[in-house]
Design a protein around this motif. Structure first.
Motif, PDB file in Angstrom:
ATOM      1  N   VAL A  31       0.842  -1.205   0.000  1.00 45.86           N
ATOM      2  CA  VAL A  31       0.000   0.000   0.000  1.00 45.86           C
ATOM      3  C   VAL A  31       0.878   1.256   0.000  1.00 45.86           C
ATOM      4  O   VAL A  31       0.649   2.201  -0.766  1.00 45.86           O
ATOM      5  CB  VAL A  31      -0.949  -0.007   1.210  1.00 45.86           C
ATOM      6  CG1 VAL A  31      -1.645   1.339   1.361  1.00 45.86           C
ATOM      7  CG2 VAL A  31      -1.979  -1.116   1.076  1.00 45.86           C
ATOM      8  N   PHE A  32       1.891   1.281   0.860  1.00 46.32           N
ATOM      9  CA  PHE A  32       2.775   2.437   0.918  1.00 46.32           C
ATOM     10  C   PHE A  32       3.581   2.582  -0.369  1.00 46.32           C
ATOM     11  O   PHE A  32       3.830   3.699  -0.824  1.00 46.32           O
ATOM     12  CB  PHE A  32       3.721   2.322   2.114  1.00 46.32           C
ATOM     13  CG  PHE A  32       3.125   2.812   3.393  1.00 46.32           C
ATOM     14  CD1 PHE A  32       3.202   4.154   3.747  1.00 46.32           C
ATOM     15  CD2 PHE A  32       2.466   1.943   4.246  1.00 46.32           C
ATOM     16  CE1 PHE A  32       2.644   4.617   4.919  1.00 46.32           C
ATOM     17  CE2 PHE A  32       1.905   2.402   5.431  1.00 46.32           C
ATOM     18  CZ  PHE A  32       1.990   3.740   5.778  1.00 46.32           C
ATOM     19  N   LEU A  33       3.995   1.468  -0.958  1.00 49.28           N
ATOM     20  CA  LEU A  33       4.764   1.529  -2.195  1.00 49.28           C
ATOM     21  C   LEU A  33       3.927   2.099  -3.332  1.00 49.28           C
ATOM     22  O   LEU A  33       4.391   2.959  -4.091  1.00 49.28           O
ATOM     23  CB  LEU A  33       5.283   0.135  -2.557  1.00 49.28           C
ATOM     24  CG  LEU A  33       6.086   0.025  -3.862  1.00 49.28           C
ATOM     25  CD1 LEU A  33       7.328   0.916  -3.786  1.00 49.28           C
ATOM     26  CD2 LEU A  33       6.478  -1.407  -4.138  1.00 49.28           C
ATOM     27  N   VAL A  34       2.685   1.638  -3.459  1.00 49.63           N
ATOM     28  CA  VAL A  34       1.800   2.151  -4.510  1.00 49.63           C
ATOM     29  C   VAL A  34       1.528   3.638  -4.290  1.00 49.63           C
ATOM     30  O   VAL A  34       1.531   4.439  -5.233  1.00 49.63           O
ATOM     31  CB  VAL A  34       0.490   1.348  -4.540  1.00 49.63           C
ATOM     32  CG1 VAL A  34      -0.517   1.992  -5.484  1.00 49.63           C
ATOM     33  CG2 VAL A  34       0.752  -0.089  -4.974  1.00 49.63           C
ATOM     34  N   GLY A  35       1.294   4.023  -3.031  1.00 51.65           N
ATOM     35  CA  GLY A  35       1.066   5.432  -2.734  1.00 51.65           C
ATOM     36  C   GLY A  35       2.269   6.289  -3.072  1.00 51.65           C
ATOM     37  O   GLY A  35       2.137   7.397  -3.609  1.00 51.65           O
ATOM     38  N   THR A  52       5.119  10.145  -6.790  1.00 54.98           N
ATOM     39  CA  THR A  52       6.232  10.511  -7.675  1.00 54.98           C
ATOM     40  C   THR A  52       5.758  10.789  -9.098  1.00 54.98           C
ATOM     41  O   THR A  52       6.352  11.612  -9.797  1.00 54.98           O
ATOM     42  CB  THR A  52       7.286   9.401  -7.700  1.00 54.98           C
ATOM     43  OG1 THR A  52       6.668   8.159  -8.083  1.00 54.98           O
ATOM     44  CG2 THR A  52       7.922   9.219  -6.334  1.00 54.98           C
ATOM     45  N   VAL A  53       4.696  10.095  -9.523  1.00 59.12           N
ATOM     46  CA  VAL A  53       4.155  10.354 -10.866  1.00 59.12           C
ATOM     47  C   VAL A  53       3.433  11.694 -10.900  1.00 59.12           C
ATOM     48  O   VAL A  53       3.548  12.467 -11.861  1.00 59.12           O
ATOM     49  CB  VAL A  53       3.216   9.206 -11.281  1.00 59.12           C
ATOM     50  CG1 VAL A  53       2.497   9.555 -12.577  1.00 59.12           C
ATOM     51  CG2 VAL A  53       3.992   7.908 -11.445  1.00 59.12           C
ATOM     52  N   ALA A  54       2.653  11.985  -9.845  1.00 61.90           N
ATOM     53  CA  ALA A  54       1.891  13.236  -9.803  1.00 61.90           C
ATOM     54  C   ALA A  54       2.785  14.445  -9.579  1.00 61.90           C
ATOM     55  O   ALA A  54       2.521  15.531 -10.100  1.00 61.90           O
ATOM     56  CB  ALA A  54       0.826  13.158  -8.705  1.00 61.90           C
TER      57      ALA A  54
END
Length: 257
Positions: free
Chosen positions: A53-57, A62-64
């Motif tokens: 969950v933390f990795l996806v967040g 970083t993308v945004a």
């Protein structure tokens, strides 16, 4: 004679019976319902799920908001002010003080951080008590609060006193422009020492901004060249009106498509 008749079994006190041996082993986790669980797969699966969950967040963040990039490093630009990442700002601020900069740089860069981080190695030996409550461990709690307060204060000071506007200008990525160095505008800029501060390719340097893609009109450039700005004194331009016109048109046209 029947088999086994007349035989006696003698126990040896040096050999533990199976029942006694069991008491030395830790109890199975199932005997503590609600308090513990099996490491595999129960506990480890929960750890993996939380980590995912933390990795996806973090990836979405970083993308945004991608990391800001600056222009290519220029070793000839002596006016560039470097700024470390946020987690080193407190050390960056420490080097600004008199006792930790100049002839005392070794103190600020090595001795003070060495003592602070070296103290972490002594923490287990300074307070070896069994207590876990902070009030019962004054040394460990005091040093922790002192270190935390120092880091927060120095970080805040670094952010509050840094010239962010200048940092944005000096690190701004400027598109490469082929400058005609045989043109009259460039020759006038060279004769009036413009390239001394703004660079040979007018890309900026020595604390001066880039002259490429300024977005200024020719009249605005002429006004700045004649009257100066807060960081550029007036009177640097020594040419006549015709030369000022050529120079302003040359600079205002840099970077325009």
């Amino acid at each position: 004679m029947h088999r086994g008749k007349g035989m006696k079994f003698v126990g040896d006190s040096r050999v533990l019976a199976p029942e006694s041996r069991k008491t030395m082993l830790p109890k199975d986790y199932s005997e503590y319902p609600g308090k513990t669980e099996a490491f595999w797969p129960n506990f480890l699966l929960k750890e993996w799920m939380i980590g995912a969950v933390f990795l996806v967040g973090y990836l979405c963040l970083t993308v945004a908001h991608p990391a800001p990039l600056e222009r290519i490093a220029d070793p000839t630009d002596t006016g560039y002010i470097p700024l470390p990442d946020w987690y080193f700002l407190f050390l960056y601020q420490l080097l600004k003080y008199t006792f930790a900069s100049g002839p005392y740089t070794v103190i600020g860069a090595m001795i003070i951080p060495g003592l602070a981080f070296g103290g972490l190695l002594l923490a287990p030996f300074l307070d070896r008590g069994p207590e876990r409550r902070p009030m019962k461990r004054p040394l460990a709690t005091g040093f922790m609060l002192l270190a935390l307060a120092s880091i927060v204060f120095l970080t805040w000071q670094s952010v509050a006193t840094h010239d962010w506007a200048a940092a944005e200008r000096q690190g701004k990525i400027v598109a490469k422009v082929d400058i005609d160095k045989t043109s009259d505008g460039y020759k006038i800029a060279s004769d009036n020492t413009c390239i001394t501060c703004h660079g040979e390719n007018l890309q900026g340097g020595a604390g001066a901004p880039s002259l490429i893609g300024t977005g200024l009109s020719a009249d605005e450039v002429a006004k700045i060249a004649k009257n100066g700005t807060t960081k550029m004194p007036a009177g640097i331009f020594k040419g006549d009106a015709e030369q000022l016109k050529k120079l302003s048109e040359f600079i205002s046209g840099l970077g325009k498509k």
